[in-house]
Design an enzyme around this catalytic site. Structure first.
Site, PDB file in Angstrom:
ATOM      1  N   HIS A 170     -62.492 -23.232  24.607  1.00 21.17           N
ATOM      2  CA  HIS A 170     -63.813 -22.614  24.765  1.00 21.17           C
ATOM      3  C   HIS A 170     -64.182 -22.011  23.402  1.00 21.17           C
ATOM      4  O   HIS A 170     -63.304 -21.612  22.635  1.00 21.17           O
ATOM      5  CB  HIS A 170     -63.681 -21.516  25.830  1.00 21.17           C
ATOM      6  CG  HIS A 170     -64.969 -20.882  26.257  1.00 21.17           C
ATOM      7  ND1 HIS A 170     -65.620 -19.941  25.494  1.00 21.17           N
ATOM      8  CD2 HIS A 170     -65.716 -21.031  27.380  1.00 21.17           C
ATOM      9  CE1 HIS A 170     -66.710 -19.541  26.142  1.00 21.17           C
ATOM     10  NE2 HIS A 170     -66.795 -20.194  27.290  1.00 21.17           N
ATOM     11  N   ASP A 247     -55.299 -18.365  26.445  1.00 20.16           N
ATOM     12  CA  ASP A 247     -56.586 -18.056  27.056  1.00 20.16           C
ATOM     13  C   ASP A 247     -56.465 -18.457  28.521  1.00 20.16           C
ATOM     14  O   ASP A 247     -56.495 -19.642  28.857  1.00 20.16           O
ATOM     15  CB  ASP A 247     -57.700 -18.828  26.355  1.00 20.16           C
ATOM     16  CG  ASP A 247     -59.045 -18.684  27.082  1.00 20.16           C
ATOM     17  OD1 ASP A 247     -59.097 -17.945  28.093  1.00 20.16           O
ATOM     18  OD2 ASP A 247     -60.019 -19.316  26.647  1.00 20.16           O
ATOM     19  N   GLN A 250     -59.449 -19.385  32.933  1.00 23.44           N
ATOM     20  CA  GLN A 250     -59.636 -20.310  34.055  1.00 23.44           C
ATOM     21  C   GLN A 250     -58.341 -20.485  34.845  1.00 23.44           C
ATOM     22  O   GLN A 250     -58.263 -21.340  35.724  1.00 23.44           O
ATOM     23  CB  GLN A 250     -60.114 -21.679  33.536  1.00 23.44           C
ATOM     24  CG  GLN A 250     -61.433 -21.639  32.791  1.00 23.44           C
ATOM     25  CD  GLN A 250     -62.632 -21.472  33.710  1.00 23.44           C
ATOM     26  OE1 GLN A 250     -62.526 -21.612  34.928  1.00 23.44           O
ATOM     27  NE2 GLN A 250     -63.781 -21.154  33.134  1.00 23.44           N
ATOM     28  N   LYS A 273     -64.831 -14.113  36.865  1.00 22.18           N
ATOM     29  CA  LYS A 273     -64.438 -15.434  37.365  1.00 22.18           C
ATOM     30  C   LYS A 273     -63.427 -15.320  38.507  1.00 22.18           C
ATOM     31  O   LYS A 273     -62.985 -16.329  39.053  1.00 22.18           O
ATOM     32  CB  LYS A 273     -63.858 -16.284  36.226  1.00 22.18           C
ATOM     33  CG  LYS A 273     -64.852 -16.628  35.124  1.00 22.18           C
ATOM     34  CD  LYS A 273     -64.259 -17.628  34.165  1.00 22.18           C
ATOM     35  CE  LYS A 273     -64.989 -17.686  32.832  1.00 22.18           C
ATOM     36  NZ  LYS A 273     -66.370 -18.142  32.929  1.00 22.18           N
ATOM     37  N   CYS A 413     -69.859 -24.356  26.387  1.00 24.24           N
ATOM     38  CA  CYS A 413     -69.238 -23.557  25.331  1.00 24.24           C
ATOM     39  C   CYS A 413     -67.935 -24.212  24.858  1.00 24.24           C
ATOM     40  O   CYS A 413     -66.977 -23.526  24.500  1.00 24.24           O
ATOM     41  CB  CYS A 413     -68.983 -22.120  25.785  1.00 24.24           C
ATOM     42  SG  CYS A 413     -70.488 -21.229  26.184  1.00 24.24           S
TER      43      CYS A 413
END
Lengths: 455, 149
Positions: A170, A247, A250, A273, A413
Site C-alpha cells: 500500500h 503492515d 489487512q 477495518k 493506493c
C-alpha cells in the site's frame, strides 16, 4: 436401497471412522452463525438505490456492530473526560477505559505487555512513526540525547544503508520509506511480484544484506489478497541483523495475530477495518526498540519534564502519544476487539476462507473476468481484485452501485501493483465476517448487468 | 440514483466509437493531466491556426465518462475560435459542477449536454472534466505562445 461398496463402512457407521491422528476435520473448524452476526450490524438493513445493501468493501473500511456503537455512546454519555491528567472521577474512568482498550489490543495480538501498544491515528501514522523515529535518530548529533542514553544506532540511516519493501505494498508502506531514504541518503529496494500475485522471494539473499536496516512487508495485500509467507524474509532479515516490520492492516481484522509467533519488531494496523471507528490505529513494537526510539510528535503527555532549555521524555507508549489521544475511538477499538474475540478470530478466518473459495469459483464463471492475484483460496485472503472485459473499473463500480453492490474501484493506493499487472485500475470485492454467499451471487449478477451496458 | 441519467446513449456511443482519438501533428502544445483518485490519464495536444482551434488530439486511459467526454470535446472544439472554445469549456464546467442545478445549454454544448447527468454523481465529476481541463490548459499555453510542456 443401494448396496454399500465392499470395504467402505455403511453410511450410518461412517461417522465412527477414526481419522488419522492430528488430521484436521471439516466439522472441527470453528464456526459462527452469520445471520446472527449480520443482526449486529444495523447498516446492513439499509437499502442502496432501491436494493438491499451488499457491502463488499470491508478492505476499505468495515461496518460497525451495535456493540461498538453502544460502547461509544456509553463513553460519551457516562465517562467522558480527558486521560492521564485528571484526578476527578470522569477523568479516572476515561483513563481506565483508554488503558483498558490498550490492554485488550495487546492481548488480541499476543503482545507481552500493553506498553508495547502505541495508539496512532491509523496504520499510515503508525508506519510514519517508525520512519520518523529513524529520521530523528539519523539527524546529526545522534538524534535526541534525552531518551535515556539509549543506543539509537539501529535506527540511524545514511548513504550505504538500505530499506527493503515490496512492489505489493500500500502507498502507506512505500511513501514514508521513500521520503526517509531521500532525506538520509539511504537506498530503497523492493521485492517484485510473481505473475500469480505472490511475493517473488527468489532473490531474497541479494535484496536483504548486511546493508539492510529495516525490512517492511505487507502481511496480507490490500489489492491482491495475497497472504504473504514471511518465514524466508524474516529469517534472512534476522540473519543480517535487520529490523523486521509487518503492515498488518489487512491481516489483524481477519485472522489470529501473534506478534511473538511472527517474531517481528513492529506491526501496524488500523481500527476502522476491524469494526472500530476511524481515527484509531496501532503501532505495536518490541519494548526495547520503543524504549530506544526518539519521539515523533512533541507536545503534551509525551514528556517526563519540560524546561525552557530542553525536555526529557516519557517512556513508551506515552512518548509516542503527544496531545489528547482519540479516547472514545480507542474505547471503540477495545469494544471491537471484545466483539471479534467473542466470535473467535479462527472462526472468522474460516468463514472468510469458505466465502473466498465460493467467490473465486463464482467470479471465474463470469465471461471476460480476470482475477489479479492468487486464484486459489490458499495463501490468500478474502480480497479479490479483477478486470472485467477491459471495462473501466469506475464504470463497473457505478453499475454495481446501482444494484446496491458496494465495491472499491481504482488503484487502491497500490499503484505499483496495478502497473505490475499492466492496468491503471482494478475492481475489488473484499469480504468480512458479515458477508454471505448470497452477496457474492449479487455481485456476479451485477457484473452481468455491467457487461450488458458496456460490452 | 438512476443509472441511465449517467450513461446516456450519447455517452456510450462516444465511448464505443471515440472521435478524433490519437495524438496528431502538427500541434502547438501538449499536456498530460491525471486524476490522482483513480489513476486515469489523458495526453492532449492543441493546434491553433488563425485564432481558431485547428485540432484537438488526445490519447489516454480512463472510464467511459472520461473517454466519451474527450471525444465530445474534440467534436465540439475543432473549428471554433479560441474565445468561443474557452467560453464553452466554462459552460461545460459550470454544468458539471452544478449538482444538477443548471439547465444545460444545447446550443453551446451540443453532445456535451449528455453529461448533465454526471453532475448528480459527485464521484464522477472529475472523470468528465479531465480532458476539458487539459484542453483549457493546453489552449491557454498555446495562446501565450508556449511550446510543449
Amino acid at each position: 436401497m443401494t448396496a454399500t461398496p465392499v470395504g467402505l463402512p455403511k453410511a450410518s457407521e461412517r461417522h465412527r471412522v477414526t481419522p488419522p491422528a492430528g488430521m484436521p476435520q471439516y466439522d472441527d473448524m470453528p464456526r459462527f452463525d452469520v445471520d446472527k452476526v449480520r443482526g449486529h450490524f444495523p447498516i446492513l438493513d439499509r437499502e442502496v438505490n432501491g436494493h438491499r445493501l451488499v457491502y463488499l468493501d470491508s478492505g476499505n473500511t468495515s461496518q460497525k456492530p451495535r456493540q461498538v456503537l453502544e460502547a461509544l455512546r456509553e463513553h460519551f454519555e457516562l465517562h467522558n473526560g480527558n486521560v492521564a491528567r485528571s484526578v476527578h472521577t470522569l477523568g479516572t474512568e476515561a483513563t481506565a477505559a483508554y488503558e483498558g482498550a490498550r490492554a485488550k489490543v495487546a492481548t488480541f495480538i499476543g503482545a507481552t505487555s500493553p506498553d508495547e501498544v502505541v495508539f496512532t491515528k491509523n496504520s499510515t501514522e503508525a508506519i510514519n512513526l517508525v520512519a520518523y523515529s529513524f529520521l530523528n535518530a539519523s539527524l546529526g548529533k545522534g538524534g535526541d540525547p534525552h531518551v535515556g542514553g539509549a543506543d539509537q544506532s539501529r535506527f540511524r540511516l545514511g548513504p550505504g544503508d538500505e530499506i527493503v519493501i515490496s512492489e505489493m505494498e500500500h502507498h502507506s508502506n512505500i511513501v514514508p520509506w521513500q521520503l526517509l531514504c531521500e532525506r538520509t541518503g539511504a537506498t530503497l529496494r523492493w521485492f517484485g511480484i510473481t505473475d500469480e500475485g505472490r511475493l517473488d522471494e527468489s532473490n531474497v539473499d541479494e535484496l536483504i544484506t548486511e546493508r539492510t536496516k529495516l525490512v517492511s512487508i505487507v502481511l496480507v495485500s490490500n489489492i491482491l489478497g495475497t497472504a504473504n509467507a514471511t518465514t524466508r524474509i524474516h529469517d534472512r532479515a534476522r540473519e543480517v541483523g535487520s529490523l523486521f516490520m509487518l503492515d498488518a492492516s489487512q491481516a489483524v481484522p481477519h485472522r489470529p495475530m501473534d506478534v511473538v509467533g511472527y517474531d517481528v519488531d513492529f506491526i501496524a494496523f488500523t481500527g476502522h477495518k476491524m469494526c472500530a471507528p476511524t481515527g484509531i490505529g496501532v503501532l505495536w513494537g518490541r519494548r526495547e526498540l520503543l524504549e530506544a526510539m526518539p519521539p515523533f510528535l512533541g507536545g503534551g503527555s509525551m514528556i517526563e519534564t519540560v524546561e525552557m532549555t530542553g525536555s526529557t521524555f516519557a517512556g513508551p507508549p506515552m512518548r509516542f502519544e503527544a496531545g489528547t489521544p482519540p479516547i472514545a475511538e480507542a474505547v471503540g477499538l477495545g469494544a471491537a476487539v471484545d466483539y471479534l474475540s467473542a466470535i473467535g478470530m479462527g472462526a472468522i478466518a474460516w468463514h472468510e476462507k469458505e466465502l473466498t473459495t465460493y467467490a473465486l469459483d463464482a467470479l471465474q464463471t463470469v465471461p471476460g473476468l480476470r482475477i489479479f492475484g492468487p486464484r486459489v483460496p490458499v495463501g490468500r485472503a478474502g480480497t479479490i481484485s479483477f478486470d472485467l472485459a477491459g471495462i473501466h473499473p469506475h464504470d463497473v463500480g457505478q453499475v454495481l452501485d446501482a444494484e446496491g453492490v458496494q465495491v472499491r474501484v481504482g488503484h487502491h493506493c497500490a499503484r505499483p501493483t496495478c502497473v505490475r499487472f499492466g492496468v491503471a485500475a482494478m475492481t475489488r470485492a473484499s469480504l468480512y465476517l458479515y458477508n454471505t454467499t448470497d452477496e457474492i451471487d449479487a455481485l456476479v449478477r451485477g457484473l452481468e448487468r455491467v457487461r450488458g451496458v458496456f460490452a | 440514483m438512476q443509472l441511465d441519467q449517467l450513461y446516456q446513449e450519447m455517452i456510450l456511443d462516444h465511448y464505443k466509437a471515440p472521435r478524433g482519438r490519437g495524438l496528431r501533428e502538427p500541434f502547438d502544445t501538449q499536456v498530460r493531466h491525471v486524476n490522482p483518485v483513480c489513476g486515469d490519464e489523458v495526453d492532449l495536444r492543441v493546434h491553433l491556426a488563425d485564432g481558431r482551434v485547428a485540432d484537438v488530439s488526445y490519447e489516454g486511459v480512463g472510464c467511459s465518462i472520461s473517454q466519451a467526454s474527450a471525444s465530445v470535446l474534440h467534436e465540439l472544439m475543432v473549428g471554433k475560435s479560441v474565445d468561443d472554445a474557452l467560453s464553452r469549456v466554462d459552460a461545460f464546467t459550470n454544468m458539471i459542477n452544478s449538482r444538477g442545478q443548471i439547465e444545460p445549454n444545447e446550443k453551446l454544448l451540443e453532445d456535451g449536454i449528455a453529461f448533465a447527468g454526471v453532475s448528480k454523481f459527485p464521484a464522477r465529476v472529475k472523470c468528465a472534466l479531465l480532458s476539458w481541463m487539459a484542453f483549457k490548459d493546453a489552449t491557454v499555453q498555446a495562446v501565450a505562445g508556449g511550446t510543449t510542456s
